[in-house]
Design an enzyme around this catalytic site. Structure first.
Site, short mmCIF file in Angstrom:
data_model
loop_
_atom_site.label_atom_id
_atom_site.label_comp_id
_atom_site.label_asym_id
_atom_site.label_seq_id
_atom_site.Cartn_x
_atom_site.Cartn_y
_atom_site.Cartn_z
N LEU A 94 25.43 -39.68 81.43
CA LEU A 94 25.18 -40.13 82.80
C LEU A 94 25.88 -41.47 83.08
CD1 LEU A 94 21.43 -39.12 83.32
CD2 LEU A 94 23.49 -37.96 84.14
N ASP A 120 27.10 -50.63 76.14
CA ASP A 120 26.59 -49.56 75.26
C ASP A 120 26.77 -50.04 73.84
OD1 ASP A 120 26.22 -46.89 73.88
OD2 ASP A 120 26.23 -46.22 75.96
N ASN A 174 11.24 -36.91 82.57
CA ASN A 174 10.14 -35.94 82.76
C ASN A 174 9.25 -35.87 81.53
OD1 ASN A 174 10.73 -33.15 81.22
ND2 ASN A 174 12.68 -34.07 81.80
N TYR A 181 9.40 -40.16 72.30
CA TYR A 181 10.41 -40.48 73.33
C TYR A 181 9.76 -40.60 74.72
CZ TYR A 181 14.08 -39.18 76.71
OH TYR A 181 14.92 -39.12 77.81
#
Ligand code: NAI
Ligand code: 15L
Length: 263
Positions: free
Chosen positions: A15, A34, A112, A136
């Site tokens: 992403l 990163d 989610n 996670y």
């Protein structure tokens, strides 16, 4: 809100790469970070590699940053040391650095899996409490609370994006509900940068007919997804998990590994 310098963490990831291309030339300064290689800097890009678990490095990362899209972190289930470094220490370091630097806003890539143990039979909205399905998912629920604390206590506005399954195309029957197209992901981030709010939760999902999530809060904030996974229904219907537990809960295949509870 005027953004002179936008920071994107996790910029070498899937992403992050999407946003890097989307934001090319858009801000006077696009800072990309990163722990993985970032390639060569294009015009207007500043590349600052760092491990999110390194507080001093994260402090340097936020110098002069007006707003941040925080995508960096361990993006699937992992062992405790990995999750703690990238996603627990990582979010603490990010928000603490933002506070010290005077950063005004953070868009947080939640998941989610922070609500993965809600059953699929229940339609939930942005007020649904966390029900993490993994270490996670628990780290993402923690990140949402860190974001709320710094929003209320220090005025760093935060959008927690409970992303479903963001990818080019949905891959199985569950993702007919959870999929977010990559253009819709960019639309959500744009809305999150533009809207006026202190702390909000939205679902990172396209306009899927089968979605389990009432995303009215995202629409109120200006996110209007254009895609619908139903276009893949003929190919993906019946492509399900062998585990009844996975098929019961919204988190799908994250639910059954290590499971020793009472389904
Ligand atoms: P990704 O795994 O491709 O990107 C994550 C990036 O974070 C990687 O480039 C990785 O090197 C970096 N990273 C990991 N540990 C780090 C550390 N300790 N320090 C600095 N950087 C570190 O994942 P993707 O798909 O691009 O997801 C981006 C974010 O969105 C992640 O936080 C993920 O949890 C979240 N998300 C993504 C979903 C999706 O469907 N793609 C769904 C839900 C949440
Ligand atoms: C996530 O949180 C992961 O980052 C992504 O790779 C997918 O597995 C997604 O959830 C999902 O639930 O499909």
């Amino acid at each position: 809100m005027r953004i002179d310098r936008l920071l994107v963490t996790g910029a070498a990831g899937m992403l992050g790469g999407v946003l890097r291309r989307h934001f090319q030339g858009r801000f006077p300064h696009l800072r990309l970070s990163d722990v993985a290689p970032l390639g060569a800097a294009a015009a207007g890009e500043e590349l600052l590699p760092c491990d999110l678990g390194d507080a001093a490095a994260v402090d340097r990362l936020f110098d002069g940053v007006d707003a941040c899209v925080h995508l960096g972190g361990h993006s699937v289930e992992g062992d405790w040391p990995t999750v703690i470094n990238a996603n627990i220490l990582g979010v603490i370091n990010v928000w603490e650095a933002a506070r010290k630097a005077g950063t005004k806003r953070i868009l947080f890539a939640s998941s989610n899996h922070a609500i993965g143990f809600h059953p699929r039979s229940r339609r939930i909205d942005h007020t649904a409490p966390a029900r993490p399905d993994t270490r996670y998912g628990l780290s993402k629920a923690f990140g949402e609370d860190v974001a709320m604390y710094y929003a209320n206590k220090h005025g760093i506005s935060a959008l927690c994006m409970r992303i479903g399954s963001a990818r080019a195309e949905p891959e199985d029957e569950r993702q007919l509900a959870t999929w977010q197209s990559l253009p819709d992901f960019c639309r959500m981030v744009e809305a999150g940068l533009a809207a006026d709010y202190v702390y909000e939760i939205v679902y990172g999902v396209s306009a899927n007919q089968r979605s389990w999530w009432d995303n009215a809060n995202a629409a109120r904030l200006g996110y209007h997804p254009q895609d619908d996974a139903e276009a893949w229904a003929d190919r993906l219907t019946g492509k399900t998990s062998a585990s009844a537990l996975d098929e019961t809960y919204q988190g799908g295949p994250y639910c059954s590994p290590d499971f020793s509870g009472d389904p």
